[in-house]
Design an enzyme around this catalytic site. Structure first.
Site, PDB file in Angstrom:
ATOM      1  N   HIS A   1       0.848  -1.188   0.000  1.00 17.83           N
ATOM      2  CA  HIS A   1       0.000   0.000   0.000  1.00 17.83           C
ATOM      3  C   HIS A   1       0.889   1.246   0.000  1.00 17.83           C
ATOM      4  CE1 HIS A   1      -3.924  -2.041   1.545  1.00 17.83           C
ATOM      5  NE2 HIS A   1      -3.895  -1.945   0.235  1.00 17.83           N
TER       6      HIS A   1
ATOM      7  N   ASP B   1       0.987   4.136   1.407  1.00 18.96           N
ATOM      8  CA  ASP B   1       1.455   4.827   2.611  1.00 18.96           C
ATOM      9  C   ASP B   1       2.596   4.090   3.297  1.00 18.96           C
ATOM     10  OD1 ASP B   1      -0.588   2.897   3.177  1.00 18.96           O
ATOM     11  OD2 ASP B   1      -0.794   3.699   5.205  1.00 18.96           O
TER      12      ASP B   1
ATOM     13  N   HIS C   1       0.509   3.945  13.544  1.00 21.79           N
ATOM     14  CA  HIS C   1      -0.417   3.864  12.411  1.00 21.79           C
ATOM     15  C   HIS C   1      -1.813   4.353  12.815  1.00 21.79           C
ATOM     16  CE1 HIS C   1      -2.596   1.996   8.977  1.00 21.79           C
ATOM     17  NE2 HIS C   1      -1.441   2.167   8.354  1.00 21.79           N
TER      18      HIS C   1
END
Length: 312
Positions: free
Chosen positions: A65, A67, A269
Site C-alpha cells: 500500500h 502509505d 499507524h
C-alpha cells in the site's frame, strides 16, 4: 538497539504526522540502522532526524500500500547523494521488485551502490551470526507481513574480579578463556571458562507488524518479544470499522501483546481522525487497561529496547 519513529500516521500524511516509517537503530551492534516501511516523504523526515542514509543497511516493507512504500524510490535515489556507498537490501512481498525497478528506470535514477531487492512470502528472510529476521503473513486487504527481529545471544563477559582472585592479570590468557578454552596459571591451577565467564547476554526480540486485523500470526511473531510494534488505527469504539477495513484497535493490539507475553508495546499507524497527540490519549488508556506497558509512538522519538535480565 533503539526504535526511532519517522512516521506514525495511517493512509495519508497530516500536518502533525507523516505516514509510516520506523527505524531500528543498531549503531552499537552493527554501526547501521534498518528501516521498516518507507511512506511518502520519509527522506524529508530523515533530514530532520539524527539518522544518516549512508548508515542505512536494510529496508523491510510490510506490504505494497502506498502509505508504506511511496517514499522508496526517492530515498533510494537520494542515499547516494548523502554518502551512501555501502550495499542496500530491500525486502518485501512479490511486486516490490517490479515497482522499484520500473520507478528507478523510468526516472533514470543512478544508484552508485549495490542495490538488492529480495521478494519473499514469509519465513526467514535474513540471518547472519548476530541477527535473524523472520516474516509472517498477517490478515489485511492485501498480503501484509510482520517481521520478527531476533538478536542472537552473545558470550558473557569475563568476571575480572574472580580472575584477579586467581592471581590472573589481563593478558593473552583472558582471550583464551573468552574463546572457551581452559587455561593454566603459573601456579599450576587450571581455570575453566565456566568458572570465570558470566552468563551469556540474552539477545533481544523486536516485532514490527504491518497493517492487520488481530490474527494468530501476529501472536506468533510477537511471542516473548521485548518490544512489539502494532498498528492501532482506531479506538475500540470503532472496532466494527477496524474489522471492515482490515485494521486493529488499540485494545486489540494490547490483547495481542498480553497474549503473546511481550514485555512492552508501542502503538502506531493512527487514523487521521485523531489530529493531535492529546486526541490519541484515549487509545493509550484503553490499551493500558489491558496491557499496562503500552506507549504511543511519536514522530522523532526514540524508544530503547531493553535487554532482559538473566533468568527472566
Amino acid at each position: 538497539m533503539e526504535i526511532y519513529f519517522l512516521g506514525t500516521n495511517a493512509g495519508v500524511p497530516t500536518l502533525q504526522r507523516n505516514v509510516t516509517s520506523i527505524a531500528l537503530r543498531l549503531m552499537e551492534e552493527r554501526r547501521s540502522f534498518w528501516m521498516f516501511d518507507c511512506g511518502e516523504g520519509t527522506q524529508h523526515q530523515v533530514l530532520r532526524s539524527p539518522l544518516r542514509l549512508g548508515k542505512l543497511e536494510k529496508i523491510f516493507i510490510t506490504h505494497l500500500h502506498g502509505d508504506h512504500l511511496f517514499g522508496l524510490p526517492g530515498l533510494i535515489s537520494s542515499r547516494g547523494y548523502q554518502g551512501g556507498t555501502a550495499p542496500l537490501t530491500v525486502y518485501g512481498p512479490p511486486g516490490l521488485k517490479d515497482y522499484l525497478e520500473i520507478s528507478l528506470s523510468v526516472s533514470q535514477s543512478r544508484i552508485p551502490y549495490k542495490l538488492e531487492i529480495v521478494e519473499h512470502t514469509g519465513g526467514v528472510v535474513f540471518e547472519d551470526a548476530s541477527f535473524r529476521v523472520e516474516a509472517g503473513l498477517l490478515e489485511h486487504r492485501i498480503d501484509s507481513y510482520g517481521y520478527r527481529v531476533t538478536e542472537k545471544d552473545s558470550p558473557g563477559s569475563l568476571n575480572t574480579e574472580r580472575l584477579l582472585g586467581y592471581g590472573l592479570k589481563p593478558g593473552p590468557l583472558y582471550g583464551k578463556l573468552k574463546k572457551g578454552e581452559a587455561v593454566t596459571t603459573p601456579d599450576g591451577l587450571v581455570i575453566q571458562p565456566a568458572d570465570v565467564v558470566n552468563e551469556p547476554k540474552r539477545g533481544r526480540i523486536v516485532t514490527v507488524l504491518g497493517d492487520t486485523r488481530p490474527c494468530e500470526e501476529a501472536l506468533r511473531l510477537s511471542q516473548d518479544a521485548d518490544l512489539m510494534i502494532h498498528e492501532a488505527t482506531f479506538a475500540h469504539d470503532l472496532a466494527e470499522m477496524a474489522h471492515q477495513y482490515h485494521h486493529s484497535t488499540a485494545r486489540q493490539a494490547a490483547e495481542t501483546a498480553r497474549d503473546a507475553g511481550a514485555r512492552s508495546l508501542l502503538l502506531t499507524h493512527f487514523s487521521s481522525r485523531y489530529i493531535s497527540f492529546d486526541e490519541l490519549a484515549p487509545l493509550q488508556e484503553e490499551a493500558q487497561a489491558v496491557f499496562p506497558e503500552t506507549l504511543l509512538a511519536e514522530e522523532f522519538s526514540t524508544f530503547p529496547v531493553f535487554r532482559r535480565a538473566p533468568g527472566k
